[in-house]
Scaffold this motif. Structure first.
Motif, PDB file in Angstrom:
ATOM      1  N   THR A  19      -4.231  -4.546 -10.555  1.00  0.00           N
ATOM      2  CA  THR A  19      -3.200  -5.538 -10.266  1.00  0.00           C
ATOM      3  C   THR A  19      -3.866  -6.822  -9.805  1.00  0.00           C
ATOM      4  O   THR A  19      -5.019  -6.810  -9.355  1.00  0.00           O
ATOM      5  CB  THR A  19      -2.234  -5.027  -9.177  1.00  0.00           C
ATOM      6  OG1 THR A  19      -1.300  -6.056  -8.864  1.00  0.00           O
ATOM      7  CG2 THR A  19      -2.988  -4.653  -7.915  1.00  0.00           C
ATOM      8  N   THR A  20      -3.154  -7.924  -9.917  1.00  0.00           N
ATOM      9  CA  THR A  20      -3.689  -9.212  -9.465  1.00  0.00           C
ATOM     10  C   THR A  20      -3.300  -9.508  -8.017  1.00  0.00           C
ATOM     11  O   THR A  20      -3.581 -10.583  -7.505  1.00  0.00           O
ATOM     12  CB  THR A  20      -3.169 -10.349 -10.361  1.00  0.00           C
ATOM     13  OG1 THR A  20      -1.734 -10.362 -10.315  1.00  0.00           O
ATOM     14  CG2 THR A  20      -3.637 -10.166 -11.796  1.00  0.00           C
ATOM     15  N   THR A  21      -2.656  -8.549  -7.365  1.00  0.00           N
ATOM     16  CA  THR A  21      -2.209  -8.749  -5.986  1.00  0.00           C
ATOM     17  C   THR A  21      -3.391  -9.035  -5.065  1.00  0.00           C
ATOM     18  O   THR A  21      -4.418  -8.353  -5.116  1.00  0.00           O
ATOM     19  CB  THR A  21      -1.463  -7.504  -5.475  1.00  0.00           C
ATOM     20  OG1 THR A  21      -0.350  -7.248  -6.330  1.00  0.00           O
ATOM     21  CG2 THR A  21      -0.972  -7.715  -4.054  1.00  0.00           C
ATOM     22  N   LEU A  22      -3.235 -10.050  -4.224  1.00  0.00           N
ATOM     23  CA  LEU A  22      -4.268 -10.384  -3.246  1.00  0.00           C
ATOM     24  C   LEU A  22      -4.042  -9.621  -1.946  1.00  0.00           C
ATOM     25  O   LEU A  22      -2.901  -9.415  -1.520  1.00  0.00           O
ATOM     26  CB  LEU A  22      -4.257 -11.887  -2.955  1.00  0.00           C
ATOM     27  CG  LEU A  22      -4.802 -12.807  -4.048  1.00  0.00           C
ATOM     28  CD1 LEU A  22      -4.521 -14.261  -3.691  1.00  0.00           C
ATOM     29  CD2 LEU A  22      -6.295 -12.588  -4.248  1.00  0.00           C
ATOM     30  N   PHE A  23      -5.143  -9.218  -1.327  1.00  0.00           N
ATOM     31  CA  PHE A  23      -5.115  -8.572  -0.019  1.00  0.00           C
ATOM     32  C   PHE A  23      -6.093  -9.296   0.900  1.00  0.00           C
ATOM     33  O   PHE A  23      -6.941 -10.067   0.448  1.00  0.00           O
ATOM     34  CB  PHE A  23      -5.528  -7.099  -0.121  1.00  0.00           C
ATOM     35  CG  PHE A  23      -4.585  -6.240  -0.911  1.00  0.00           C
ATOM     36  CD1 PHE A  23      -3.534  -5.581  -0.293  1.00  0.00           C
ATOM     37  CD2 PHE A  23      -4.758  -6.080  -2.282  1.00  0.00           C
ATOM     38  CE1 PHE A  23      -2.669  -4.782  -1.021  1.00  0.00           C
ATOM     39  CE2 PHE A  23      -3.897  -5.281  -3.022  1.00  0.00           C
ATOM     40  CZ  PHE A  23      -2.851  -4.635  -2.390  1.00  0.00           C
ATOM     41  N   ILE A  51       5.472  -8.845  13.468  1.00  0.00           N
ATOM     42  CA  ILE A  51       4.095  -8.411  13.727  1.00  0.00           C
ATOM     43  C   ILE A  51       3.487  -7.961  12.405  1.00  0.00           C
ATOM     44  O   ILE A  51       4.145  -7.287  11.611  1.00  0.00           O
ATOM     45  CB  ILE A  51       4.048  -7.232  14.729  1.00  0.00           C
ATOM     46  CG1 ILE A  51       4.703  -7.617  16.058  1.00  0.00           C
ATOM     47  CG2 ILE A  51       2.613  -6.766  14.943  1.00  0.00           C
ATOM     48  CD1 ILE A  51       3.943  -8.623  16.879  1.00  0.00           C
ATOM     49  N   ILE A  52       2.242  -8.323  12.168  1.00  0.00           N
ATOM     50  CA  ILE A  52       1.577  -7.897  10.939  1.00  0.00           C
ATOM     51  C   ILE A  52       1.652  -6.381  10.796  1.00  0.00           C
ATOM     52  O   ILE A  52       1.586  -5.645  11.784  1.00  0.00           O
ATOM     53  CB  ILE A  52       0.105  -8.376  10.929  1.00  0.00           C
ATOM     54  CG1 ILE A  52      -0.525  -8.139   9.555  1.00  0.00           C
ATOM     55  CG2 ILE A  52      -0.697  -7.726  12.037  1.00  0.00           C
ATOM     56  CD1 ILE A  52      -1.887  -8.775   9.396  1.00  0.00           C
ATOM     57  N   GLY A  53       1.800  -5.918   9.565  1.00  0.00           N
ATOM     58  CA  GLY A  53       1.947  -4.489   9.326  1.00  0.00           C
ATOM     59  C   GLY A  53       0.653  -3.712   9.513  1.00  0.00           C
ATOM     60  O   GLY A  53      -0.427  -4.280   9.712  1.00  0.00           O
ATOM     61  N   LYS A  54       0.761  -2.417   9.443  1.00  0.00           N
ATOM     62  CA  LYS A  54      -0.417  -1.557   9.575  1.00  0.00           C
ATOM     63  C   LYS A  54      -1.337  -1.749   8.370  1.00  0.00           C
ATOM     64  O   LYS A  54      -0.890  -2.147   7.291  1.00  0.00           O
ATOM     65  CB  LYS A  54       0.021  -0.093   9.674  1.00  0.00           C
ATOM     66  CG  LYS A  54       0.887   0.203  10.901  1.00  0.00           C
ATOM     67  CD  LYS A  54       1.284   1.664  10.946  1.00  0.00           C
ATOM     68  CE  LYS A  54       2.275   1.923  12.084  1.00  0.00           C
ATOM     69  NZ  LYS A  54       1.698   1.651  13.406  1.00  0.00           N
ATOM     70  N   PRO A  55      -2.640  -1.486   8.536  1.00  0.00           N
ATOM     71  CA  PRO A  55      -3.574  -1.627   7.411  1.00  0.00           C
ATOM     72  C   PRO A  55      -3.144  -0.799   6.205  1.00  0.00           C
ATOM     73  O   PRO A  55      -2.685   0.336   6.348  1.00  0.00           O
ATOM     74  CB  PRO A  55      -4.894  -1.114   7.995  1.00  0.00           C
ATOM     75  CG  PRO A  55      -4.770  -1.336   9.466  1.00  0.00           C
ATOM     76  CD  PRO A  55      -3.321  -1.088   9.784  1.00  0.00           C
ATOM     77  N   THR A  56      -3.308  -1.395   5.037  1.00  0.00           N
ATOM     78  CA  THR A  56      -2.992  -0.689   3.796  1.00  0.00           C
ATOM     79  C   THR A  56      -4.075   0.335   3.466  1.00  0.00           C
ATOM     80  O   THR A  56      -3.791   1.440   2.993  1.00  0.00           O
ATOM     81  CB  THR A  56      -2.867  -1.700   2.640  1.00  0.00           C
ATOM     82  OG1 THR A  56      -1.967  -2.747   3.026  1.00  0.00           O
ATOM     83  CG2 THR A  56      -2.348  -1.035   1.383  1.00  0.00           C
ATOM     84  N   TYR A  78      -1.529  -9.716   2.413  1.00  0.00           N
ATOM     85  CA  TYR A  78      -1.809 -11.152   2.403  1.00  0.00           C
ATOM     86  C   TYR A  78      -0.491 -11.921   2.370  1.00  0.00           C
ATOM     87  O   TYR A  78       0.375 -11.652   1.542  1.00  0.00           O
ATOM     88  CB  TYR A  78      -2.657 -11.518   1.184  1.00  0.00           C
ATOM     89  CG  TYR A  78      -2.784 -13.008   0.955  1.00  0.00           C
ATOM     90  CD1 TYR A  78      -3.313 -13.835   1.938  1.00  0.00           C
ATOM     91  CD2 TYR A  78      -2.367 -13.577  -0.249  1.00  0.00           C
ATOM     92  CE1 TYR A  78      -3.432 -15.206   1.733  1.00  0.00           C
ATOM     93  CE2 TYR A  78      -2.484 -14.946  -0.471  1.00  0.00           C
ATOM     94  CZ  TYR A  78      -3.019 -15.752   0.529  1.00  0.00           C
ATOM     95  OH  TYR A  78      -3.126 -17.105   0.323  1.00  0.00           O
ATOM     96  N   TYR A  79      -0.354 -12.874   3.285  1.00  0.00           N
ATOM     97  CA  TYR A  79       0.858 -13.688   3.349  1.00  0.00           C
ATOM     98  C   TYR A  79       0.571 -15.038   2.692  1.00  0.00           C
ATOM     99  O   TYR A  79      -0.137 -15.880   3.248  1.00  0.00           O
ATOM    100  CB  TYR A  79       1.294 -13.866   4.804  1.00  0.00           C
ATOM    101  CG  TYR A  79       1.637 -12.555   5.476  1.00  0.00           C
ATOM    102  CD1 TYR A  79       2.852 -11.927   5.232  1.00  0.00           C
ATOM    103  CD2 TYR A  79       0.732 -11.928   6.333  1.00  0.00           C
ATOM    104  CE1 TYR A  79       3.171 -10.714   5.836  1.00  0.00           C
ATOM    105  CE2 TYR A  79       1.037 -10.718   6.942  1.00  0.00           C
ATOM    106  CZ  TYR A  79       2.259 -10.115   6.686  1.00  0.00           C
ATOM    107  OH  TYR A  79       2.567  -8.918   7.276  1.00  0.00           O
ATOM    108  N   GLU A  80       1.124 -15.227   1.526  1.00  0.00           N
ATOM    109  CA  GLU A  80       0.763 -16.366   0.682  1.00  0.00           C
ATOM    110  C   GLU A  80       1.406 -17.686   1.093  1.00  0.00           C
ATOM    111  O   GLU A  80       1.048 -18.744   0.569  1.00  0.00           O
ATOM    112  CB  GLU A  80       1.147 -16.075  -0.773  1.00  0.00           C
ATOM    113  CG  GLU A  80       2.639 -15.860  -0.980  1.00  0.00           C
ATOM    114  CD  GLU A  80       2.986 -15.574  -2.431  1.00  0.00           C
ATOM    115  OE1 GLU A  80       2.600 -16.396  -3.287  1.00  0.00           O
ATOM    116  OE2 GLU A  80       3.611 -14.533  -2.693  1.00  0.00           O
ATOM    117  N   HIS A  81       2.332 -17.653   2.026  1.00  0.00           N
ATOM    118  CA  HIS A  81       3.061 -18.880   2.357  1.00  0.00           C
ATOM    119  C   HIS A  81       2.401 -19.704   3.461  1.00  0.00           C
ATOM    120  O   HIS A  81       2.972 -20.691   3.925  1.00  0.00           O
ATOM    121  CB  HIS A  81       4.504 -18.539   2.732  1.00  0.00           C
ATOM    122  CG  HIS A  81       5.255 -17.881   1.620  1.00  0.00           C
ATOM    123  ND1 HIS A  81       5.593 -18.536   0.455  1.00  0.00           N
ATOM    124  CD2 HIS A  81       5.697 -16.602   1.476  1.00  0.00           C
ATOM    125  CE1 HIS A  81       6.227 -17.709  -0.349  1.00  0.00           C
ATOM    126  NE2 HIS A  81       6.304 -16.534   0.239  1.00  0.00           N
TER     127      HIS A  81
END
Length: 294
Positions: A19-23, A51-56, A78-81
């Motif tokens: 996938t092209t999803t960024l982490f 709050i940021i989520g738990k590690p993937t 990753y929060y792209e905004h």
């Protein structure tokens, strides 16, 4: 790896996922104890919208043959905004009501933190607050924590909260709270001066910043500072730091008496920390102000 953001944080893609999803890949090889502490907090904290989520994923490396692997990092969403810092420095206009919404989300997150496993968030600043949707929903990231007595944690966080509120309502991520700070975006107003902050919010910021040990030292106007001779710059810097050291020494002495229970009302007033408002009080005051803005 797609891009390295700093020594400890990189944007990555995971080839196995196709996938092209960024982490976000986070590590801290210079001091793994900080990494492990943050990982522990993220795993122990309950899920919360601000709050940021738990590690993937957890990232490990193989040690010598026959030995167990070692954790060297973890993968996060990753929060792209972008961050609150980038948004504030963009110069985009936002209404008081909109800014109150941000402030309430941050406070909501902090109230959740102080009820959690370590009840402390030591690195509250615009860079560590990111958007999950454009200019709207916020989450706290970066949970490497400093050690602090439990009784002092909320008061210590209160000072940083005051600065965050100032940044939000004055429209910039800068604080200019030391002589050597530099920012890419010019500052129209210098912390703790005000130009745009509503009076009720200014009063809350004053209360949150109340403390002998952390009082900001007034500094020359940036334009005037640029015209100073090298000698004048050195003298101004020396005056600032001498004043700060004096205040810090006094602060340490008063804090020592406070912890021992050997203090009087004048010490408490001088220290200021016990007088800082609780987060729930600040939250309610901002809620009241938001209702008036509707």
């Amino acid at each position: 790896m797609v891009v390295q953001l700093n020594n400890n944080v990189s944007l990555v893609r995971i080839s196995d996922l196709k996938t092209t999803t960024l982490f976000v890949f986070k590590t801290n090889l210079r001091n793994l104890s900080y990494l492990y502490h943050e990982l522990r907090l993220l795993l122990l904290m309950s899920q919360y919208e601000h709050i940021i989520g738990k590690p993937t994923y957890i990232v490990t490396t193989e040690l010598e043959e026959g030995k167990s692997s070692r954790v060297v990092g973890f993968i996060l969403e990753y929060y792209e905004h972008g961050s609150l810092s980038t948004t504030l420095d963009s110069g985009k206009p936002f209404t008081v009501r909109w800014k109150l919404g941000w402030a309430l989300q941050i406070l909501d997150a902090l109230i959740h933190v102080i009820r959690g496993p370590d009840s402390f968030y030591s690195d509250l600043k615009p860079d560590n607050i990111v958007f999950t949707s454009p200019f709207d929903k916020l989450v706290l990231i970066h949970f490497e924590q400093a050690a602090l007595l439990e009784s002092e944690r909320e008061s210590a966080m209160a000072y940083s909260l005051g600065k965050i509120l100032w940044c939000i309502f004055e429209g910039g991520s800068y604080t200019h709270n030391s002589m050597d700070e530099k920012y890419e975006v010019p500052a129209n107003v210098v912390f703790p001066q005000y130009k745009s902050t509503p009076r009720p919010v200014k009063e809350l910021i004053r209360m949150l910043r109340e403390s002998l040990g952390y009082v900001s030292i007034s500094q020359p106007d940036p334009t005037a500072q640029a015209k100073m001779s090298p000698r004048e710059v050195v003298e101004a810097s020396q005056n600032v730091w001498e004043s700060r050291i004096f205040r810090m020494e006094k602060y340490v002495k008063v804090m020592s008496r406070l912890r021992e229970g050997n203090y009087d009302k004048s010490d408490e007033l001088l220290l200021g920390v016990p007088l800082r408002p609780k987060f729930i009080y600040v939250f309610q005051k901002l809620q009241d102000l938001a209702r008036h803005e509707e």
